[in-house]
Design an enzyme around this catalytic site. Structure first.
Site, PDB file in Angstrom:
ATOM      1  N   SER A 139       1.223  -1.388   0.158  1.00 48.06           N
ATOM      2  CA  SER A 139       0.300   0.273   0.350  1.00 48.06           C
ATOM      3  C   SER A 139       0.767   1.221  -0.053  1.00 48.06           C
ATOM      4  CB  SER A 139      -1.125   0.303   1.180  1.00 48.06           C
ATOM      5  OG  SER A 139      -1.508   1.446   1.342  1.00 48.06           O
ATOM      6  N   TYR A 152      -1.675   0.953  10.106  1.00 53.68           N
ATOM      7  CA  TYR A 152      -1.955   0.242   9.222  1.00 53.68           C
ATOM      8  C   TYR A 152      -0.916  -0.079   8.442  1.00 53.68           C
ATOM      9  CZ  TYR A 152      -3.774  -1.440   4.046  1.00 53.68           C
ATOM     10  OH  TYR A 152      -3.764  -1.293   3.170  1.00 53.68           O
TER      11      TYR A 152
HETATM   12  N1  NAP Z   1      -8.891  -0.667  -0.657  1.00 58.47           N
HETATM   13  C1  NAP Z   1      -8.048   0.179  -1.125  1.00 58.47           C
HETATM   14  O1  NAP Z   1      -7.910   0.861  -1.059  1.00 58.47           O
HETATM   15  C2  NAP Z   1      -6.297  -0.524  -0.702  1.00 58.47           C
HETATM   16  C3  NAP Z   1      -5.033   0.871  -0.557  1.00 58.47           C
HETATM   17  C4  NAP Z   1      -4.100  -0.103  -0.215  1.00 58.47           C
HETATM   18  C5  NAP Z   1      -3.917  -1.307  -0.333  1.00 58.47           C
HETATM   19  N2  NAP Z   1      -5.104  -2.009  -0.561  1.00 58.47           N
HETATM   20  C6  NAP Z   1      -4.791  -3.803  -0.530  1.00 58.47           C
HETATM   21  O2  NAP Z   1      -4.554  -3.939  -1.502  1.00 58.47           O
HETATM   22  C7  NAP Z   1      -4.818  -5.824  -0.956  1.00 58.47           C
HETATM   23  C8  NAP Z   1      -6.508  -6.247  -1.936  1.00 58.47           C
HETATM   24  O3  NAP Z   1      -7.590  -4.927  -1.567  1.00 58.47           O
HETATM   25  P1  NAP Z   1      -8.954  -4.480  -1.330  1.00 58.47           P
HETATM   26  O4  NAP Z   1      -9.930  -3.944  -1.191  1.00 58.47           O
HETATM   27  O5  NAP Z   1      -9.117  -5.237  -2.907  1.00 58.47           O
HETATM   28  O6  NAP Z   1      -9.700  -5.175   0.121  1.00 58.47           O
HETATM   29  P2  NAP Z   1     -10.942  -6.268  -0.082  1.00 58.47           P
HETATM   30  O7  NAP Z   1     -11.420  -5.825  -0.937  1.00 58.47           O
HETATM   31  O8  NAP Z   1     -11.199  -5.797   1.343  1.00 58.47           O
HETATM   32  O9  NAP Z   1     -10.141  -7.847   0.103  1.00 58.47           O
HETATM   33  C9  NAP Z   1      -9.118  -8.315   0.991  1.00 58.47           C
HETATM   34  C10 NAP Z   1      -9.203 -10.042   0.460  1.00 58.47           C
HETATM   35  O10 NAP Z   1      -8.070 -10.512   1.755  1.00 58.47           O
HETATM   36  C11 NAP Z   1      -8.991 -11.704   1.892  1.00 58.47           C
HETATM   37  N3  NAP Z   1      -8.287 -11.365   2.958  1.00 58.47           N
HETATM   38  C12 NAP Z   1      -8.680 -10.820   4.401  1.00 58.47           C
HETATM   39  N4  NAP Z   1      -8.015 -11.997   5.884  1.00 58.47           N
HETATM   40  C13 NAP Z   1      -7.804 -13.220   4.954  1.00 58.47           C
HETATM   41  C14 NAP Z   1      -6.627 -14.491   5.603  1.00 58.47           C
HETATM   42  N5  NAP Z   1      -7.195 -14.550   7.393  1.00 58.47           N
HETATM   43  N6  NAP Z   1      -7.189 -14.921   4.846  1.00 58.47           N
HETATM   44  C15 NAP Z   1      -6.986 -15.241   3.278  1.00 58.47           C
HETATM   45  N7  NAP Z   1      -7.822 -14.308   3.109  1.00 58.47           N
HETATM   46  C16 NAP Z   1      -8.172 -13.015   3.960  1.00 58.47           C
HETATM   47  C17 NAP Z   1     -10.579 -11.288   2.075  1.00 58.47           C
HETATM   48  O11 NAP Z   1     -10.955 -12.615   1.965  1.00 58.47           O
HETATM   49  P3  NAP Z   1     -12.480 -12.990   2.877  1.00 58.47           P
HETATM   50  O12 NAP Z   1     -13.245 -12.940   1.880  1.00 58.47           O
HETATM   51  O13 NAP Z   1     -12.594 -14.018   3.477  1.00 58.47           O
HETATM   52  O14 NAP Z   1     -12.529 -12.314   4.314  1.00 58.47           O
HETATM   53  C18 NAP Z   1     -10.695 -11.197   1.015  1.00 58.47           C
HETATM   54  O15 NAP Z   1     -10.621 -12.092  -0.200  1.00 58.47           O
HETATM   55  C19 NAP Z   1      -4.932  -5.133   0.674  1.00 58.47           C
HETATM   56  O16 NAP Z   1      -4.114  -6.057   0.706  1.00 58.47           O
HETATM   57  C20 NAP Z   1      -5.134  -4.100   0.723  1.00 58.47           C
HETATM   58  O17 NAP Z   1      -4.670  -3.523   2.234  1.00 58.47           O
HETATM   59  C21 NAP Z   1      -6.637  -1.617  -0.455  1.00 58.47           C
END
Ligand code: NAP
Length: 246
Positions: A139, A152
């Site tokens: 991130s 975070y």
């Molecule tokens: N969205 C943003 O603005 C943003 C910004 C910067 C970085 N990121 C990073 O980008 C990545 C994707 O984010 P996103 O926004 O697409 O998130 P999201 O829609 O919340 O999806 C997160 C994914 O992580 C999985 N997960 C969470 N805990 C887990 C565990 N213990 N074991 C296996 N899987 C697990 C979830 O599975 P479940 O369905 O089982 O919960 C889900 O498939 C993350 O690493 C996040 O930190 C996001």
């Protein structure tokens, strides 16, 4: 390409899996919920011209004993692993984490220690077959200590440093490490938060990351505007960072 995706059932991981499937890549999905995985595999099959429905295996970032069997199952189904993509991660608003040590401990473990341990399992397998791509979502929050994302951001800073070291050490051996640094992207993770001006959509990020995956770019800011934003933020003196709320 034969691609393993951990986190491919939601948000940016789902968008990545759909984009990969749409161009005919063979997929294997890892995640912690069997029903969710089965639904996503069926969805991918229905959206693309995939010959086989993607295989699935349980992999929970809170349970390190699930990592090796999950990657073994993927290798058995796909044969050679060309790429391992990790989008799974945890978020929590700073104030809520400050008030809940147990949740903070889980977040720090999932986003740093456990993700690194999963990557180490993937690294060993990719290097043993002569190389491959490891693409992991960190991130922009890890670029600088910042008030709204102290905890975070620290977990992602550690992850980004690990991925950079991995890239320096193993690229010559054929392991291409790709560290994705999203800014704000509209997914379940950010639901309920006020989107800033350059908020991205998961599909937009997925198509950008796919190009970076093909090229083997070591660092990807997504959407691209965040590269400029963070270039400025990285240069701000500490006394300015202490004053502003960013
Ligand atoms: N969205 C943003 O603005 C943003 C910004 C910067 C970085 N990121 C990073 O980008 C990545 C994707 O984010 P996103 O926004 O697409 O998130 P999201 O829609 O919340 O999806 C997160 C994914 O992580 C999985 N997960 C969470 N805990 C887990 C565990 N213990 N074991 C296996 N899987 C697990 C979830 O599975 P479940 O369905 O089982 O919960 C889900 O498939 C993350 O690493 C996040 O930190 C996001």
């Amino acid at each position: 390409m034969n691609v393993v995706v951990l986190g491919g059932t939601k948000g940016m991981g789902r968008a990545m899996a759909r984009a990969l499937a749409a161009r005919g890549d063979r997929l294997f999905l890892l995640g912690r919920d069997a029903e969710d995985l089965a639904r996503s595999a069926a969805d991918l099959e229905s959206r693309s011209n995939l010959e086989d429905r993607p295989g699935t295996a349980r992999c929970d970032l809170e349970d390190a004993s699930s990592f090796a069997p999950a990657l073994d199952a993927a290798a058995e189904a796909l044969g050679r692993l060309d790429a391992v993509v990790v989008t799974a991660g945890m978020f929590g608003p700073q104030e809520e984490l400050e008030a809940d040590s147990e949740r903070t401990a889980r977040l720090l473990a999932v986003n740093f220690t456990q993700t690194v341990l999963f990557c180490e399992e993937a690294r060993r397998r990719l290097l043993a077959q002569g190389g491959g791509k490891l693409c992991v979502f960190s991130s922009v929050a890890g670029e600088r200590g910042r008030k709204p994302v102290v905890l975070y951001g620290a977990s992602k800073a550690g992850l980004s440093a690990y991925l950079e070291g991995l890239d320096h050490k193993f690229r010559a051996d054929g392991l291409e490490t790709i560290c994705v640094k999203p800014g704000f992207v509209k997914t379940g993770m950010t639901a309920g938060l006020d989107p800033p001006p350059f908020a991205g959509e998961p599909e937009q990020v997925a198509s950008q990351v796919l190009k970076a995956l093909d090229r083997g770019s070591p660092v990807v800011y997504a959407p691209p505007m965040w590269a400029l934003v963070m270039m400025v933020i990285r240069r701000l003196p500490r006394f300015v960072m202490r004053k502003i709320g960013f």
